[in-house]
Structure formats: C-alpha cells, structure tokens
Design a protein around this motif. Structure first.
Motif, short mmCIF file in Angstrom:
data_model
loop_
_atom_site.label_atom_id
_atom_site.label_comp_id
_atom_site.label_asym_id
_atom_site.label_seq_id
_atom_site.Cartn_x
_atom_site.Cartn_y
_atom_site.Cartn_z
N PRO A 226 0.82 -1.22 0.00
CA PRO A 226 0.00 0.00 0.00
C PRO A 226 0.85 1.27 0.00
CG PRO A 226 -0.17 -1.17 2.11
CD PRO A 226 0.55 -2.08 1.16
N GLU A 227 2.09 1.17 0.49
CA GLU A 227 2.95 2.36 0.51
C GLU A 227 3.36 2.78 -0.89
OE1 GLU A 227 3.77 -0.61 1.31
OE2 GLU A 227 5.69 -1.11 0.37
N SER A 228 3.15 1.91 -1.90
CA SER A 228 3.60 2.24 -3.26
C SER A 228 2.62 3.14 -4.00
CB SER A 228 3.81 0.96 -4.07
OG SER A 228 2.57 0.35 -4.36
N LEU A 229 1.43 3.34 -3.43
CA LEU A 229 0.36 4.03 -4.16
C LEU A 229 0.78 5.37 -4.76
CD1 LEU A 229 -2.71 4.03 -4.92
CD2 LEU A 229 -3.09 5.35 -2.84
#
Lengths: 298, 298
Positions: free
Chosen positions: B201-204
C-alpha cells in the motif's frame, strides 16, 4: 532594455515565466503570464511569447518545461537516465512564424523501469548542480507532481514522481472534503498525519474520509482538517519514497511554504535537509544551459 | 395512479429518485431527476419534489439520504453505533409550504471512534436485512464514498468509509491522468493493480503517476491505464479495510459494474461474496421503514 542579451523561459502546464537576462547571467527583469501549455494550441505559443516579451524580441529564447512536450510548441525528446540533467544534443528549435525569432527548448528526462518522466525539473537540478557542483545525494522537488531524484557525479541516476500537489488540489477544492477546509495551518496536526501515513500507509483510504466525518461531528476544525489532508498525502508520498530519503541528505528545491512542509516532515524522520528556491534554480539552470549552447557568447 | 399509496424517495447529493408505492410494497413506477441536494437551496426541495411527483402528491413521502443532512431539507440527527439501521425516534418531518404535504426523512448513522458518518446506506442495509433477516457479517456498499459495515444481530456494529469512487472520478477526469484514460476494461490489468496496492500500500503515491509515465512512453494503453487506476484505488481501499473482510463473508450492495469489480478483487483474496442491487435494497429499506412508521396501514 539594451543590456538584455537573451530571454530565459520556464513554460509549464499552467504558467509562462520569462526572465530578461544579461550576458553575465544576471536577471534584468522577471515577467509572467498564465498562458500555460494546457491552455494553448500549437499555433498559440508564439503569440503568447510575443504578448509577454514583444519589446525584447527577437533576442534568443531558451525555454524549459512542458513547452517541449508532445502537446507543446515543439517536442523535445527525453534523455534517458542515467544522464546529465542537461543534454545539448537533444535541444530542439521551435518553428516560428517570425523568421528572426530563435526559440530553443531543452529536453526532458525519462526512466524506463520504473516508468517515469520529467520536464522542467531537470533544469532546476542543473541549476542546483551549477551552484553546488560537488552535490551527491537526493533532491526533492515538491509541487503539483513532486519529484524525488537521486543525483550522483553530476548525473541523474534515478527518480520517481508522486502526484501529491495535484491530489491535494483536487481533494481540497473539488471533493467532499472541500466543505471542511480552512485557510490556516496547524503544524502539529500536519506532523501527526504525516506520521500516521508513514507508519500505516494502508490507512490512507479510510483516513481521508475521516477528515470530513470528524469535521461534521465537530471533532476537527477546518484549519486542522486542511493541515491533516496535506499531512496524510505528504506522509503517503514519503512512505512511497522511503528508499530515496532513508539514510540520505535531501536537498529540497521548491517554493517557500511547500518546502517548509516537506522539511518539517523529513526532519521528524531525522533526515538532514537543505533547501533552495525553485525559481532561482530554474534561472541558474537556464543560464548554465545557455552557456553550454552559446559557448563564449555568455 | 389510484393504487399509489405513498412515495419512497432516495435523495442524494447528485440525484433525486422516487418510487410510487402501493400499500403492499410493490413499485408502481420509478422516476428520477438530477435535482440532487448539492444543487438545491433549502427552499428548493419542495419545488423539486413537486416537479417530479405533482400528479401523485400529497400522498405521504418517506425519504432517505443527504436530504436529511445539515445542507438538506430538514436535518435528521445521526443515530450512533451500535444501533439498528433504522431508528424511528429520529425520523424528522420536513417543513412544507403546502400544508397537506407530509415528508418524513430518515436519520443517518454516526460513529465516534474512528469518526465516520453515513446517510442513505443505512436504508440499503435495512433493506438487505429485511430480505436476509439472519445475515451476520460484513456489507460493502461501493460508490462515491464506499462504506464497509459490520452487521451483527440486526445492528450496525461499526463502519468505515473510503472515498474511492470520488478519487477515481477526480483522477480520471480532472488530473493529468485524464490524458491516458480509455473507455474499455482490462480485467487482468485491474487485478494486477489491486494486488500491487494490497500487498504494497505504501507504493500508491508513486504508482499513480507511473500510469501517466508508462502511457507517455508507450508501455501502457489507455484501457489498461484506466483499469489500473481503478485497481490501485480499490486495492488501496481493500488494504485499508482489511479488518473488515479478512476471514469474513461479504455482501456487496451496489450497481452492476462496480459490484463486479469489488467482487473480482475480493474473490482473489479468497473472500466469499454475495451481491445485491443497490436500488432494490433502497426500496426494500424504505418499505421496511414505512411499515414501522405507519404500522398496520401497510
């Protein structure tokens, strides 16, 4: 205007900025208009430039930014990383109605994996490196599309983009959150939300609507809501960009308020930060490029 | 129109929908207009209702949705979780110019920690429970503001909201990504991006701009870009809502295409899914509420 030797231009999506330059690299005057690339058809660029600079044309013009994109005045190709921020062989000359006009446009930079592009920021990086030739590390350029750039030995090694500024603009003015946005700034609310998004990036989707809900239930005032929205989005960006800043020194090139927000967020993460003013770096980059292109005429 | 006994109304931010109802709960006719709450001032609600239903007024009207918000016709208070989806003591009566008109508005639901609110979805949940009285589990209502709701023993226990639909609308039509959006659907690109956002999710923040960059560099076609944007946002939502769906059965109440996308994303996560059509659940919920309020007259 007799001492104006050439015109430095930063032509982005939403603005056109020109600096009337002396041979020695000093700025005589700065001008701007809102004739950004997004509002212009291909035949609208020359009139927009004339409207801003008629009295000092046809002195040579050197431009950077979205003016060199496919939808711009003339498409300047992308250099591919790793590469210098300025690539003389890829400079293009715009076709002009006025035959005495000389308009050159700097190329952008691309990266294949992961896919990414920039146009304009490379000139600010060139400017930063012209002022800080020994710099090795990470440059952050906050804005509509914030860039994180790894620079080493004078080259752009890799970079990534987060749409943080554009997301903030859309959410704060056009989403349901607009009803809860103040104009003030709550620094501790900002930092608290940065921390939330960095430490639990998966929480972002639910945290965004919570700003509206808390505001409706009188648990969050409008200034804090705006600061928290900014904090959540910048925190989500920092979570995404962790490989860029973790254990690094970061140079932030931006406008004052935005640079301050990023600086505050990074300092909490114990990242050493220096800052430079975006417009100064753009001018320095265009001056450096001009001296490469025109050689001893500078 | 003689067999029309009352008028069921779903009055949201952007639409006004009315169903002409018989005493036995059957729909005689459905009507709608775009006189949503967002476009109306307080004195505009009665004329908007008259414009749509003059021929069947003053039959009693029972309404749900944003019409009961502070910016609506009459503010219906929020019931607080845990509570039944329908709370008869909080129904409000709108003040009308026309003295024979009777307009009742259902209350919304609020939650203090984490802060959240709903108006309208509680009626769809009431409808779902009237059709499935034994249901115990999680209901997902995808839309502009997608709700995830834990239901147990006929009560709403907890819920959370993600602005996924609104984010998709803004990013796909108003951000730089709009230049890369097709109209088609690429199911495998969608599921691949759901997986990216759930697992990282941190890649969004960086993945969003990559859609534009890949498209510019001819590595991603427009249909796949649109499907990937949807996948990243729904994946980010699923990452946020993991405590709601992990190890649960999920009932999705929505419109066809959107429900299908959520169903496909959840099935990959091995979550058993059933679906119901949003409009049907709204009518069932209003019928159930009407029978509570008017008792044996139904």
């Amino acid at each position: 205007m007799n001492d104006v030797a050439w015109i430095a231009v930063d032509w982005g999506t939403s603005h056109l900025r020109a600096w009337l330059m002396r041979f020695d690299g000093r700025v005589v005057e700065q001008r701007q208009s809102d004739s950004g690339m997004a509002d212009l058809t291909p035949d609208g660029f020359e009139p927009a430039l004339q409207a801003l600079c008629a009295d000092v044309l046809p002195r040579p013009v050197l431009a950077c930014g979205m003016v060199g994109s496919k939808q711009g005045w003339a498409e300047a190709p992308y250099a591919e990383v790793p590469c210098m921020p300025f690539n003389i062989s890829l400079v293009v000359t715009a076709v002009t109605e006025q035959p005495t006009l000389s308009v050159r446009i700097l190329s952008g930079i691309k990266q294949s994996n992961p896919a990414d592009v920039m146009r304009g920021e490379e000139t600010q990086i060139a400017g930063y490196l012209s002022v800080n030739p020994e710099f090795d590390g990470v440059i952050c350029l906050p804005g509509t599309h914030t860039k994180w750039v790894h620079v080493s030995a004078g080259e752009i090694v890799s970079f990534r983009t987060a749409m943080t500024g554009e997301l903030f603009g859309l959410l704060s003015t056009q989403s349901v959150l607009r009803h809860s946005m103040g104009k003030g700034w709550d620094a501790s609310a900002f930092l608290d939300s940065v921390d939330t998004a960095i430490s639990r990036p998966e929480s972002l989707a639910a945290e965004l609507f919570s700003l509206r809900a808390k505001n409706l239930l009188n648990e969050l005032d409008n200034d804090a809501a705006r600061s928290r929205l900014s904090g959540l989005l910048i925190g989500a960006e920092l979570a995404s960009m962790r490989p860029y800043w973790l254990g690094q020194k970061v140079a932030i090139i931006g406008v004052h308020n935005l640079s301050q927000a990023y600086e505050a967020a990074l300092i909490v993460q114990r990242v050493p930060v220096v800052t430079a003013f975006a417009e100064d770096m753009t001018v320095s980059g265009l001056v450096a490029a001009y001296s490469h292109i025109y050689g001893d005429r500078v």
